[in-house]
Structures are given as structure tokens and as C-alpha cells.
Scaffold this active site. Sequence first.
Site, short mmCIF file in Angstrom:
data_model
loop_
_atom_site.label_atom_id
_atom_site.label_comp_id
_atom_site.label_asym_id
_atom_site.label_seq_id
_atom_site.Cartn_x
_atom_site.Cartn_y
_atom_site.Cartn_z
N ASN A 23 -10.66 -66.63 59.55
CA ASN A 23 -10.27 -66.05 58.26
C ASN A 23 -10.53 -64.56 58.16
OD1 ASN A 23 -9.33 -68.55 57.63
ND2 ASN A 23 -11.05 -69.10 56.30
N ARG A 93 -0.44 -70.33 55.01
CA ARG A 93 -0.56 -69.62 53.73
C ARG A 93 -1.01 -68.18 53.94
NH1 ARG A 93 -1.78 -70.53 48.29
NH2 ARG A 93 -3.36 -69.12 47.42
N CYS A 117 -1.89 -75.64 52.81
CA CYS A 117 -2.44 -76.91 53.27
C CYS A 117 -1.89 -78.05 52.40
CB CYS A 117 -3.95 -76.87 53.17
SG CYS A 117 -4.58 -75.66 54.29
N ARG A 122 -1.47 -74.43 45.51
CA ARG A 122 -2.40 -73.30 45.63
C ARG A 122 -1.67 -72.05 45.18
NH1 ARG A 122 -4.99 -73.65 51.41
NH2 ARG A 122 -6.14 -71.84 50.62
N PRO A 123 -1.93 -71.66 43.95
CA PRO A 123 -1.14 -70.57 43.35
C PRO A 123 -1.45 -69.20 43.95
CG PRO A 123 -2.96 -71.18 41.93
CD PRO A 123 -2.99 -72.14 43.08
N ASP A 125 -0.83 -66.51 41.70
CA ASP A 125 -0.62 -65.70 40.48
C ASP A 125 -1.53 -64.48 40.43
OD1 ASP A 125 -2.61 -67.78 40.23
OD2 ASP A 125 -2.88 -67.13 38.16
N LEU A 126 -2.75 -64.60 40.94
CA LEU A 126 -3.67 -63.45 40.87
C LEU A 126 -3.21 -62.32 41.79
CD1 LEU A 126 -7.10 -65.35 40.80
CD2 LEU A 126 -5.73 -64.51 38.88
N ASP A 305 -15.01 -74.84 52.66
CA ASP A 305 -14.52 -75.18 54.01
C ASP A 305 -15.51 -76.02 54.80
OD1 ASP A 305 -12.76 -72.02 54.55
OD2 ASP A 305 -12.32 -73.78 53.34
N ARG A 397 -5.42 -75.43 64.52
CA ARG A 397 -5.16 -74.24 63.68
C ARG A 397 -6.43 -73.39 63.57
NH1 ARG A 397 -2.20 -75.16 58.04
NH2 ARG A 397 -2.76 -72.96 58.04
#
Length: 421
Positions: A23, A93, A117, A122-123, A125-126, A305, A397
Site C-alpha cells: 500500500n 481500486r 474488493c 467503497r465510495p 466521495d471524499l 487489514d 495480489r
Amino acid sequence: MEKFVVEGGARLQGQVRISGAKNASLALMPATLLAPGTYRLTNTPNLRDVRTMAQLLGEMGVDCQLHPDGTCIIDSRTVTSFEAPYEQVKKMRASFYVLGPLLARYGYARVSLPGGCAWGPRPVDLHLKGLEKLGADIRLERGYVVAKASKLRGTHIHLDVPSVGATGNLLMAAVLAEGTTVITNAAVEPEIQSLAEMLVAMGAHIEGIGTPTLRIEGVSELHPADVTTIPDRIEAGTFLVAAAMTRGTVQLVDVDPSLLTAVLAKLEEAGCQLETGTDTITITMEDAPRPTDITTAPYPGFPTDMQAQWTAFMTLAPGTSRITDTIFHDRFKHVPELVRLGADIQVVDNTAIVNGGTPLMGAKVMSTDLRASAALILAALVAENTSEILRIYHIDRGYERIEEKLQALGARIQRVATDEF
Ligand code: EPZ
């Protein structure tokens, strides 16, 4: 297709090297879009998601060379496309991370809305509200975000939740904006800190790194920088739980214990013995764990996670454990599969109630997402007899050669071809 065949019962013993953080890499790689030139990213993990990001950037004209030693050479001098197509974004994503840098450097981006996923919506918008506040024109057209901005202008952005992805995208947009941007309630995850540090190395002016308030003075241009990827705290946590579940003794190397304080505290609470060095963690477990509740939270809290892995661990703890995920309320796709292995778990709202202590029995189970797959492997390592884990492309992944690392610790796990899906 491939599956894992796991013979339960082996105690894990020995040493395992932790790879670079997935990540972190997934944020550092798109940051190279912000300034033309050649970048050297070392300790990049050899993962499916990293290869997906390299492919996405490649289709945009960025040359990404991933080498076996973990060096990733990126040349961003010839960006020819400002789009992230659905075919790529639906696979991962994190492809959405190209939005901020493309907008900042080129004033235009057309990025598919993410699929992400399996669990829940999972938006983003922010991300979009923040970019609009920076002056971007954002439109949604047939599943794509079309973003335009002649010039981004500094502003104050308050995030409703400390979103990792939104913080990353808005950081990468703000560094080339005119004036000052302040992001409050920003994510402080180590991966975001490492992105901010890379941007500073590229010439960005960012204050408050590692705190929830980031202050960015926009600059007119940036330059390439070389970066070493931080160790993967979630891979580390996964191997620590694997060692604890099998009652083994394992030393993790090339790890940063300071990124895992919440997980280490809970492992000790569950009865594990831990010894930490500058870049090592040694774990020993001789008995069954004590029932230990966890509630996930943004960093430095217990990471979501690690929630699935902890759920698998608590199936061995005689008594009741409560595992609550406050980040993703429906991240429990691993539970029905653990129940197939004999676990006694009920999910009530966003809490898994585990009645542990009954031995697990091997069975055929199916991966549904990255961390759920990890939980199934951990359970299979201790389940009696043989287990088979299908759809292991999910695990690839986010874990580098996980079966080879586990085999080196004594696990009886094989990757075999299958036509089962
Ligand atoms: C990052 O995802 C990680 N992925 C995830 O790891 C991790 O689970 C997650 O952060 C939380 O720590 C990468 O870094 C590539 P968020 P991200 O935005 O950025 C809500 C793994 O297993 N939200 O911090 O997508 C969201 O619904 C992966 O390696 C909004 O409401 O997570 C969630 O409830 C899985 N609006 C919360 O914020 C938004 O615009 C946290 O999400 C964005 C997010």
C-alpha cells in the site's frame, strides 16, 4: 487457475524476510506522474497489484521496469494518456490514485470509478469533494470521473473520515496547486507518511507529516526522487499470527516494529512472547491463545487489514472473542469459509463473535478477497488433515510468494494447478 493444498499441523520455525509495503508502492508509483524524469523505487514488492499498477502506468506512456531485486525504475517523461480505463481500475481500486497527479500536472483526467474488493460499496466521495474544493471541475460520465482544472488553488479540506486513499489523492493534487492547502482529519497511515516524504524529496513543501493536519505550500514544479519502500506491516502481522497459531517460533527480518504497535500489543494480550529489534520481531507461542477482543481503527489503531487474520487466530482461543470492524462494516466474507473449517463464529452487525477452542478440520474453502484468503491459509495451517484453498489469485495480489515463505518456515503448503474455480 491455481489452488493451495495445505496439510495442517506443522509448527512454523525459522526466519522470514518481510517485503516492501504494497500500500506504499501503490501510492509511490503514481506519484511519478507529477514530475517528468527517472525514479528508482527500491524494496518494491513483486505482487500482482504492483504489476497491475505498472501496467496501468505503462498504458499511460510511463515506462515501469520491475526488477527481481525489488528495484522499480520508472520513467515518466512521456505521458501520452490521461485515462485510467475500467478494465484496469476494476482490477484494483488503488488505480484511482492516478486521478490526483494527472489533474495536478496535466489539468485533465478521465478515471473509471473503482470496483475494488468484494465486500460492500467503497465510495470515493471524499476524493471528489476535495478535488472540487481545490478548484477542479468534476463530472461523472458513464462510470468515469472526468476531472478538469486549468489551475488548482490551495484551500482547506476537512475529511469526514481519515481516508487513506483520499488523503493520498489530495496530497498529490495539492503539491502543485497555487497557494496553501490544509487537509484536516488526514490519514496518518505509514504508507501515506511515506508518500508525503517522497513528495518532499521531489521538492514539495509539506508540514505535519504523520499528523492528522497536513499543510501543503504549492510549488510550480517538482523533480524526480529515489525512494526506499517501507516494510509491509500487514504482511508482517500476517506472519506473526501464522507463527502464533502454529505455536512456533519465528523471527521476522527487514520489518519495522514501530508500525505494528497495536498488533504487537494484542498478540501479547493473547499470550504470545515477543522480542523486537530495530528491524526484527521474534514471536514464540507455546499454548492456545487467550480470547482477545479487537476493534479496528485508523492508524495507529488495530488495522482493518489484520481483522480477518485475527478472526482466524481467535478460533483457537478457548472462550468468546469479539472482533469489530469499524472501518468496513461488512468485511466478513472469510467467516462462512472459516465455519466450513469447523469454526464457531456469528456475525452480528459489524462484529464477529468467535467461540473458540474447538479444533479446526481441513476442508475445501474459497478465497473472496485478499485478507480473507490470508485468514483461510492461517486456519488451514492448523486444521487437522488437508485443506484446499481456491481462487488464490486474491492472495497473490498482496503477498509475495506466500507459499514459498511459509514452506521455508516448515509449513506443508503447495500451489497446484486446478480447473476448479
Ligand atoms: C486503503 O484503502 C488500503 N488500500 C486498504 O487496504 C485498507 O483496508 C484501507 O486503506 C483502510 O486502512 C490501499 O492503500 C491501496 P479508505 P482505501 O479510503 O484508501 C470510507 C488491503 O487489504 N471512505 O481509508 O480505499 C470507506 O468506505 C487493502 O491492502 C468514504 O466514505 O480506504 C471506509 O469506510 C484493502 N469516502 C473508510 O473511509 C471516500 O471517498 C476508509 O477507507 C473514501 C473512503
